[in-house]
Design a protein around this motif. Sequence first.
Motif, PDB file in Angstrom:
ATOM      1  N   GLY A 112      28.704  42.984  38.307  1.00 12.77           N
ATOM      2  CA  GLY A 112      28.708  44.008  39.103  1.00 12.77           C
ATOM      3  C   GLY A 112      30.062  44.411  39.503  1.00 12.77           C
ATOM      4  O   GLY A 112      30.604  45.010  40.539  1.00 12.77           O
ATOM      5  N   ASN A 114      33.797  46.733  38.443  1.00 14.72           N
ATOM      6  CA  ASN A 114      34.067  48.258  38.189  1.00 14.72           C
ATOM      7  C   ASN A 114      34.987  48.246  36.948  1.00 14.72           C
ATOM      8  O   ASN A 114      36.189  47.828  37.122  1.00 14.72           O
ATOM      9  N   GLU A 179      26.454  46.878  50.769  1.00 14.32           N
ATOM     10  CA  GLU A 179      25.464  47.193  49.470  1.00 14.32           C
ATOM     11  C   GLU A 179      26.099  46.785  48.262  1.00 14.32           C
ATOM     12  O   GLU A 179      25.479  46.202  47.189  1.00 14.32           O
ATOM     13  N   HIS A 180      27.571  47.214  48.490  1.00 10.40           N
ATOM     14  CA  HIS A 180      28.346  46.420  46.971  1.00 10.40           C
ATOM     15  C   HIS A 180      28.109  44.892  46.854  1.00 10.40           C
ATOM     16  O   HIS A 180      27.957  44.231  45.998  1.00 10.40           O
ATOM     17  N   GLU A 181      28.327  44.379  48.177  1.00  8.25           N
ATOM     18  CA  GLU A 181      28.309  42.782  48.016  1.00  8.25           C
ATOM     19  C   GLU A 181      27.053  42.287  47.859  1.00  8.25           C
ATOM     20  O   GLU A 181      26.926  41.029  46.963  1.00  8.25           O
ATOM     21  N   SER A 183      24.650  43.921  45.901  1.00  8.73           N
ATOM     22  CA  SER A 183      24.514  44.190  44.407  1.00  8.73           C
ATOM     23  C   SER A 183      25.250  43.186  43.398  1.00  8.73           C
ATOM     24  O   SER A 183      24.605  42.545  42.535  1.00  8.73           O
ATOM     25  N   LYS A 184      26.372  42.601  43.905  1.00  7.16           N
ATOM     26  CA  LYS A 184      27.135  41.700  43.154  1.00  7.16           C
ATOM     27  C   LYS A 184      26.421  40.483  43.115  1.00  7.16           C
ATOM     28  O   LYS A 184      26.447  39.625  41.887  1.00  7.16           O
TER      29      LYS A 184
END
Length: 268
Positions: A112, A114, A179-181, A183-184
């Motif tokens: 996850g 970048n 959302e990013h946390e 997802s990772k």
Amino acid sequence: LTPMSSGRIYPEIHQHAQASGRYSTVDPPVAQFPADVLDLLVPDVNEVFIIFDWKQVEPRLLAILSNDTRTLATFERGEDIHHDNCMVAFGRVTKQLRKFAKSNIVLRTNYGGNTRATRNVPGLKALNLTATDVSRAATAYDAAHPEAALWRTKTIAHALKTRLSTTFTGRRRLLTGNEHEVSKAALNHPCQGGVRDIATKTMLDTHHLSDYTRLVWDRHDEQCYGVPAHMGHAAVKAIRDIAEQEWTITGWTGRFPVELRIKRRGDA
């Protein structure tokens, strides 16, 4: 290390300190010891250490969970997965580029991260790479592993909907954060958490192997056990059989190989 009058150290092991399920060893932090410091630890008199390390267990498990046919075939042939990934991503392989591809293309993609952020990675210019080169490499890697890309998409979508992630053994983790946390963590838990489940079952099975078998350390994907010297050869086979026990995961049945060695008191 702080000298101990007994010539021993007594680290604390915290079982629930890390979200992945990995044990946390502190005071002293044995899991963070460099190899030369770890070598200072020696077996007791009339004892040997049996040390083993699972070989590339996380990428193996990820390939199984996602049914990544290219990676599974590479492992089946006994080839270097990081060499293959580097060749796919950049069309060439050097020691430095292999390391870069592993850390900044493969791991970032699968956990996850970048890949665009690699433009700020120190040493990028020394590898004669541009941000465009890295972007193309990430695209090429994804194209060569379509099953893994689809698995990541489905895994993230499920996690964002349920806020839960589950290892292949059924161990659940509640996912919090933005959302990013989420997802990772959703990509991390099935792999790192799954590997931890393998390690924990191995520890439990080895504990029941003999009244004289003791865990010395558990660090990363490596475990060390102390056994009476007279049991050495028999214990090696028994512990290898436990560490390489058969697993059935999402329709796949097989074993995770280990590299194993014996350390005796007089070894340098």
